[in-house]
Design an enzyme around this catalytic site. Structure first.
Site, PDB file in Angstrom:
ATOM      1  N   GLY A   1     -26.784 -37.356  53.524  1.00 28.36           N
ATOM      2  CA  GLY A   1     -28.212 -37.076  54.389  1.00 28.36           C
ATOM      3  C   GLY A   1     -28.989 -38.513  53.753  1.00 28.36           C
TER       4      GLY A   1
ATOM      5  CG  ASP B   1     -26.411 -35.594  58.688  1.00 30.23           C
ATOM      6  OD1 ASP B   1     -26.070 -35.557  57.286  1.00 30.23           O
ATOM      7  OD2 ASP B   1     -26.376 -36.868  59.158  1.00 30.23           O
TER       8      ASP B   1
END
Lengths: 407, 407
Positions: free
Chosen positions: A189, A144
């Site tokens: 995400g 991420d």
């Protein structure tokens, strides 16, 4: 006896094992470490004393190379939050007891936000108790890319490369028919759009890449999205869209949540539709052209066969840095990458106080996203480009990459 | 003037452009061909005279290499069925008129079942009309591997390699936690299970691979599936399942259709759930453990970055064979691969009457599937293994594979 223990935590990535390889490399070459142990399933495995002898498992540089190209966490992972030591320090005293029992002086923990919280609390606990011969160091890891204090996180570059390569291939695939069609690709995400931004890397060689890119930071409007798609369809047969799984409306409600609530099948089971699936349905009902949604799913975090050489090498060097910091008798730090310049790409490896990292999230800055909120800016591209350079060498055996199994 | 025209049809694959490269290679080296043209969007582009000059677009061997590593159909594709010439031969007479106008004597059409039907009808039409100077040859192409008359189809080997590699990576990913979890991966294939079988290649280096594999040929029972999963969960934390998108119940109803009918969202839109999504819900509600479904989607047919070297080379050689057959004044044939032996892997390139191929489907034979219908047999493995051997050399530029754009 001075033994070292290394463990992994959080979601798998293509690069986290290179960090372990780096820790082992540094420990072996330093001459300051006796036993090199790995805990299975992170801090949970530490508490349960589930250790593997890495000197025995890793027989030479060939095994280290294999470890670097093995995706996910070769030592296993966990999603396990230690209790707040201010309330109940029994887990911490147990960990220290285990460290004492096995002469563990150095503990390296590779992971994301939660893992850095563990490093922070454990190092603080040891300091408070006056055990200054136990050195606890964190190593960053998350596809991420949302850890603060480091320019980027190991695992992100390889995931970004997979995403750039895949969007370039999808662009070719979607281009073959001369009928109007929309393809919506959902990228991981929930709160940070870094990975979705990486779809723009598909343009590196002059390709169009995604026509539209929506990160999860700006408020997302389905109406605005439909307008964007209609406009793109005027000049293109195929419209390729990248969206973050975590796109939210102006009230902060996930797009995936805003629609799925009523979806049930004939047995009354509710369906959990992803964001891309919701937008696919919106395009189908409101625009009416051919439309398809795709989730890159787990593949984007474990596609080690197309890992970024830069990412794997940096990941290994961060493992070496983390080990080096511990051997220098530092504690409560996280190994980090500091970028000196984009072009030529230059970085410095360093250690930063882990308390400044734990429980925070690095979101995409506003000036990395265009004003319309449907693409990224050159600032983002300059940031991303170096991270996917080079192809990690992959040793294949019988037609598939060879992986090293540690337990 | 003797000009050659090549076109592509059907779904994209990672290997179809290597066939075009083979056609060009043979045409260039034969000395018997003047112009080398490509029709854009298959037979539709032929009818619309949308041609590109391939001698101009392909400047040397470097461009041929790039063409081989470019996924999908560089000349575009179509889903366009010609009218039955017995009813209305206007499209056929138009095609021949265009061939005459451009001095096209050789037409090579790469594609699947429908495309071979076109080759069959067009070559028969030319024969009937006494135009024996027009030579129409087919080249096989389909990731589904369902064409009869050829041991396997270009594109299948690369898709199989992508699937084998991806399952090996997913196995590593799913292995990291020590909690019970089921991961169901849906692989392309409505009527033939070849691609799903390729998931077993993840076991090539001793890995467990998918715990369960369900092809679309045997009747599928949700109850039987749930029993299988429960049994696997007794001895494994992570259970990885491969299923064909086209799994059907004993009445021949697609599992995806059997459940989705009533699923609607708050706007009344119906959701089209894939087979994996239906089974995910079944595991969630009936077993109750953590479960996830994944679709390999378009990635499995366009992942040229992990193409099989064997597949790409054979695909190129089939293009050469097809061109060679045309230059030998043959017509109505399809270039094909005949397997001589599995180990050592040996094949022969040949031409077979395209009428024996058109409109048929090669399903997985019964003895390639185990008796329980939840795995493949050694016969299948012997068949599959050679097809993914070797890694196609991929030239990267700026961190992503370089692609050749023809139009």
């Amino acid at each position: 006896m001075k033994n070292l223990l290394v463990a992994q935590s959080g979601g798998p990535t293509a690069a986290i094992n290179a960090t372990v390889a780096g820790v082992i490399t540094e420990a072996l070459t330093s001459g300051q470490v006796d036993g090199i142990w790995g805990a299975v399933n992170g801090i949970k495995g530490v508490l349960e004393e589930r250790f593997v002898d890495l000197r025995e498992k890793i027989q030479g540089t060939g095994d280290l190379d294999l470890l670097c190209q093995t995706p996910a966490a070769a030592l296993g992972s966990c999603r396990f939050k230690l209790k707040d030591p201010a309330v109940d320090d029994s887990q911490f005293s147990r960990i220290v007891e285990i460290f004492r029992k096995h002469d563990i002086k150095y503990f390296i923990y590779a992971g994301g936000n939660d893992s850095m919280d563990t490093v922070d609390k454990l190092s603080a606990y040891c300091r408070e108790k006056g055990m200054d011969d136990i050195h606890v160091i964190g190593a960053p890891k998350t596809i991420d890319n949302d850890l603060v204090g480091t320019d980027h996180c190991p695992g992100f570059g390889s995931a970004a490369k997979y995403i750039g390569v895949t969007f370039a291939e999808l662009e070719r695939d979607c281009h073959v028919y001369d009928t109007k069609a929309v393809t919506i690709v959902e990228v991981m995400g929930r709160n940070a759009g870094w990975l979705t931004a990486a779809s723009a890397l598909a343009r590196n060689n002059g390709g169009k890449g995604p026509n539209l890119i929506y990160l999860c930071e700006p408020a997302f409007s389905i109406e605005g999205f439909l307008e964007d798609v209609k406009r793109e369809l005027e000049t293109n047969d195929s419209v390729l869209v990248a969206i973050s799984e975590g796109i939210k409306d102006k009230n902060g409600v996930y797009i995936s949540e805003s629609v799925q609530s009523g979806a049930v099948d004939t047995f009354g089971h509710s369906y959990i539709a992803g964001s891309a699936c919701v937008l696919e349905e919106a395009v189908r009902s409101r625009i009416g052209c051919k439309v398809r949604s795709i989730e890159l799913n787990l593949m984007q975090r474990c596609a080690a066969h197309v890992a970024s050489r830069t990412d794997i090498q940096e990941s290994r060097m961060l493992g070496m840095t983390a080990c080096h910091l511990a051997l220098e008798r530092k504690t409560g730090l996280m190994a980090a990458v500091e970028r000196i310049s984009d072009e030529p790409y230059q970085v410095r490896f360093t250690g930063i106080p882990v308390c400044s990292v734990a429980n925070q999230e690095k979101k995409v800055p506003e000036d990395y996203i265009n004003a319309a909120g449907n693409d990224v800016t050159e600032k983002m591209m300059s940031y991303l480009r170096p991270l996917i350079q080079g192809e990690a060498p992959v040793i294949y055996k019988n037609g598939i990459p060879a992986h090293l199994i540690l337990y």
